[in-house]
Design a protein around this motif. Structure first.
Motif, PDB file in Angstrom:
ATOM      1  N   CYS A 209       0.826  -1.208   0.000  1.00 22.52           N
ATOM      2  CA  CYS A 209       0.000   0.000   0.000  1.00 22.52           C
ATOM      3  C   CYS A 209       0.858   1.254   0.000  1.00 22.52           C
ATOM      4  O   CYS A 209       0.592   2.213  -0.746  1.00 22.52           O
ATOM      5  CB  CYS A 209      -0.935  -0.005   1.211  1.00 22.52           C
ATOM      6  SG  CYS A 209      -2.353  -1.118   1.055  1.00 22.52           S
ATOM      7  N   ILE A 253      -7.728 -10.192  -2.341  1.00 22.24           N
ATOM      8  CA  ILE A 253      -8.950  -9.587  -1.807  1.00 22.24           C
ATOM      9  C   ILE A 253      -8.617  -8.695  -0.609  1.00 22.24           C
ATOM     10  O   ILE A 253      -9.130  -7.570  -0.485  1.00 22.24           O
ATOM     11  CB  ILE A 253      -9.959 -10.682  -1.406  1.00 22.24           C
ATOM     12  CG1 ILE A 253     -10.490 -11.394  -2.658  1.00 22.24           C
ATOM     13  CG2 ILE A 253     -11.111 -10.093  -0.592  1.00 22.24           C
ATOM     14  CD1 ILE A 253     -11.312 -12.630  -2.348  1.00 22.24           C
ATOM     15  N   ALA A 254      -7.745  -9.192   0.267  1.00 23.53           N
ATOM     16  CA  ALA A 254      -7.368  -8.419   1.452  1.00 23.53           C
ATOM     17  C   ALA A 254      -6.629  -7.140   1.070  1.00 23.53           C
ATOM     18  O   ALA A 254      -6.928  -6.046   1.572  1.00 23.53           O
ATOM     19  CB  ALA A 254      -6.512  -9.271   2.386  1.00 23.53           C
ATOM     20  N   GLU A 256      -6.669  -5.557  -1.838  1.00 24.11           N
ATOM     21  CA  GLU A 256      -7.551  -4.662  -2.572  1.00 24.11           C
ATOM     22  C   GLU A 256      -8.510  -3.938  -1.632  1.00 24.11           C
ATOM     23  O   GLU A 256      -8.755  -2.733  -1.788  1.00 24.11           O
ATOM     24  CB  GLU A 256      -8.339  -5.464  -3.611  1.00 24.11           C
ATOM     25  CG  GLU A 256      -9.195  -4.622  -4.527  1.00 24.11           C
ATOM     26  CD  GLU A 256      -9.841  -5.440  -5.625  1.00 24.11           C
ATOM     27  OE1 GLU A 256     -10.309  -4.834  -6.613  1.00 24.11           O
ATOM     28  OE2 GLU A 256      -9.891  -6.688  -5.507  1.00 24.11           O
ATOM     29  N   SER A 257      -9.039  -4.654  -0.646  1.00 21.48           N
ATOM     30  CA  SER A 257      -9.972  -4.047   0.297  1.00 21.48           C
ATOM     31  C   SER A 257      -9.308  -2.934   1.100  1.00 21.48           C
ATOM     32  O   SER A 257      -9.868  -1.835   1.256  1.00 21.48           O
ATOM     33  CB  SER A 257     -10.537  -5.113   1.236  1.00 21.48           C
ATOM     34  OG  SER A 257     -11.402  -4.556   2.187  1.00 21.48           O
ATOM     35  N   VAL A 258      -8.103  -3.200   1.588  1.00 20.83           N
ATOM     36  CA  VAL A 258      -7.390  -2.189   2.370  1.00 20.83           C
ATOM     37  C   VAL A 258      -7.010  -0.993   1.489  1.00 20.83           C
ATOM     38  O   VAL A 258      -7.224   0.167   1.854  1.00 20.83           O
ATOM     39  CB  VAL A 258      -6.134  -2.798   3.023  1.00 20.83           C
ATOM     40  CG1 VAL A 258      -5.288  -1.706   3.685  1.00 20.83           C
ATOM     41  CG2 VAL A 258      -6.514  -3.866   4.044  1.00 20.83           C
ATOM     42  N   ASN A 260      -8.285   0.106  -1.312  1.00 17.32           N
ATOM     43  CA  ASN A 260      -9.438   0.900  -1.739  1.00 17.32           C
ATOM     44  C   ASN A 260     -10.051   1.707  -0.602  1.00 17.32           C
ATOM     45  O   ASN A 260     -10.753   2.694  -0.831  1.00 17.32           O
ATOM     46  CB  ASN A 260     -10.502   0.002  -2.361  1.00 17.32           C
ATOM     47  CG  ASN A 260     -10.057  -0.586  -3.699  1.00 17.32           C
ATOM     48  OD1 ASN A 260      -9.026  -0.193  -4.245  1.00 17.32           O
ATOM     49  ND2 ASN A 260     -10.819  -1.533  -4.206  1.00 17.32           N
ATOM     50  N   SER A 261      -9.763   1.291   0.637  1.00 19.62           N
ATOM     51  CA  SER A 261     -10.279   2.013   1.800  1.00 19.62           C
ATOM     52  C   SER A 261      -9.439   3.233   2.151  1.00 19.62           C
ATOM     53  O   SER A 261      -9.919   4.151   2.821  1.00 19.62           O
ATOM     54  CB  SER A 261     -10.334   1.079   3.016  1.00 19.62           C
ATOM     55  OG  SER A 261     -11.221   0.007   2.792  1.00 19.62           O
ATOM     56  N   ALA A 266      -9.327   3.068  -7.130  1.00 20.18           N
ATOM     57  CA  ALA A 266      -9.327   1.624  -6.876  1.00 20.18           C
ATOM     58  C   ALA A 266      -8.023   0.989  -7.337  1.00 20.18           C
ATOM     59  O   ALA A 266      -7.372   1.463  -8.285  1.00 20.18           O
ATOM     60  CB  ALA A 266     -10.508   0.976  -7.589  1.00 20.18           C
TER      61      ALA A 266
END
Length: 381
Positions: A209, A253-254, A256-258, A260-261, A266
């Motif tokens: 990230c 998935i993990a 991408e979720s973090v 995008n938050s 995205a």
């Protein structure tokens, strides 16, 4: 006179033997195929031929049937797996030892093998490789000249992983030179490659990230996201544990979720692996090369045409309906998906997977190979 008769008799016996040998040779030649093999096989590994490091489903016996009595390959086949983290040459050596047959590196197609196609784009650029095993070594062997593992990359940024002091497991100890540290933590990463399953999710998500939302340089201002590549997108796979384990798709998935938050845009990424038609196309190319080699070895060759044939059938033997079977179905003709009950799929003897049904469901890989050889009129006892 008697001596002369004996000589004549001996000469006639030798002539009959030579004639018999000649007819035998002609018969053998005429019985050999006049064209390359019309079929090939792609095997998944985990849950099909191995569980952990243990062969399953009669895998060793099944594979031996694809070689002749002297150990020469007679049926083209590859291992088409989303696993990885080590070089194809090393994986081939491991498989050879575990399964008792000679496997060449060209027969091992791993999830990250298509990364080779990106060398021209990132050959001299700084890239980060993530995953278990030897991700940076794998990428270096493919031809990337400025690759660093995320284990080492994280060490060049003090306190980038706030949980590091609480992690009691052993980590790779890199000697961080001051000159190299200044070079690395001031140079932008041009791409990140998820080569194999992440070992430290919390650190890797944090570092990725930091890197991806700042244009490739942690602790700097936000910038355009560098390209991100996943070797595959498997949500789960069958390991040594009785129930399925979370795979690279779960890590994606993990992440991408973090991401995008905490970021306005995205996450952008590309994944390869068996659901990608490229994986099946690459397998077909390698199988064609093997078929042409087998054809040439039989000395019945038209070298100009030996590599131009098409397969009538390519069999995909897998245990994961959502990956192996769905991927083969999407690749379409000539792929023929066969589902085993030794891995992710554990249906009863009368069931198929309703969402992505296989052409055939079997108990073991040995049963699958037996069906293929009978179907292709290749049974040898």
């Amino acid at each position: 006179m008697i001596h002369l008769q004996l000589l004549r008799k001996s000469s006639q016996t030798r002539s009959r033997k030579q004639l018999s040998q000649l007819f035998s040779t002609i018969s053998q030649i005429s019985s050999q195929p006049s064209k390359p093999p019309s079929f090939g096989i792609a095997f998944d590994i985990d849950g099909v031929v191995l569980r952990g490091n243990t062969p399953i489903g009669g895998a060793s016996r099944a594979l031996r049937r694809l070689y002749d009595g002297s150990g020469v390959l007679k049926v083209p086949f590859v291992f088409l797996t989303n696993g990885g983290g080590i070089r194809e040459s090393k994986r081939a050596a491991e498989l050879s030892e575990l399964l008792g047959v000679k496997i060449s590196p060209s027969q091992v197609l791993q999830g990250h093998s298509p990364f080779k196609q990106l060398v021209n784009r990132f050959e001299n650029e700084l890239i980060v490789a993530v995953g278990k095993g030897e991700p940076a070594v794998v990428m270096s062997e493919y031809g990337f000249k400025n690759v660093i593992s995320i284990d080492e990359y994280a060490l060049y940024f003090d306190n980038i992983d706030p949980l590091a002091p609480y992690k009691k497991w052993g980590t790779i100890d890199f000697a961080v030179e001051r000159t190299r540290k200044c070079s690395i933590n001031s140079k932008r990463v041009q791409a990140a490659f998820i080569v194999s399953d992440s070992v430290d999710w919390s650190r890797d998500i944090q570092v990725l990230c930091d890197t991806l939302r700042t244009g490739g340089l942690p602790a700097s201002e936000e910038g355009p996201q560098p390209p991100l590549y996943f070797a595959h997108d498997d949500l789960k796979y069958q390991g040594a544990f009785p129930s399925e384990r979370l795979g690279m798709g779960a890590f994606r998935i993990a992440l991408e979720s973090v991401f995008n938050s905490i970021h306005a845009e995205a996450l952008k990424y590309t994944y390869f692996g068996k659901l990608n038609p490229v994986a099946f196309k690459n397998a077909e190319v390698v199988l064609k090369q093997q078929a042409s080699f087998i054809y040439r070895e039989l000395n019945i060759v038209n070298h100009a045409n030996s590599g131009s044939h098409d397969f009538q059938t390519l069999y995909m033997i897998g245990d994961n309906p959502a990956v192996d079977i769905k991927g083969a179905r999407q690749a379409r003709n000539p792929w023929f998906p066969i589902l085993t009950r030794t891995g992710v799929f554990k249906g009863d003897h009368h069931s198929n997977y309703p969402e992505f049904p296989a052409n055939m469901v079997v108990d073991t890989v040995e049963e699958a190979v037996d069906f293929i050889l009978r179907n292709e009129h290749q049974i040898t006892d």
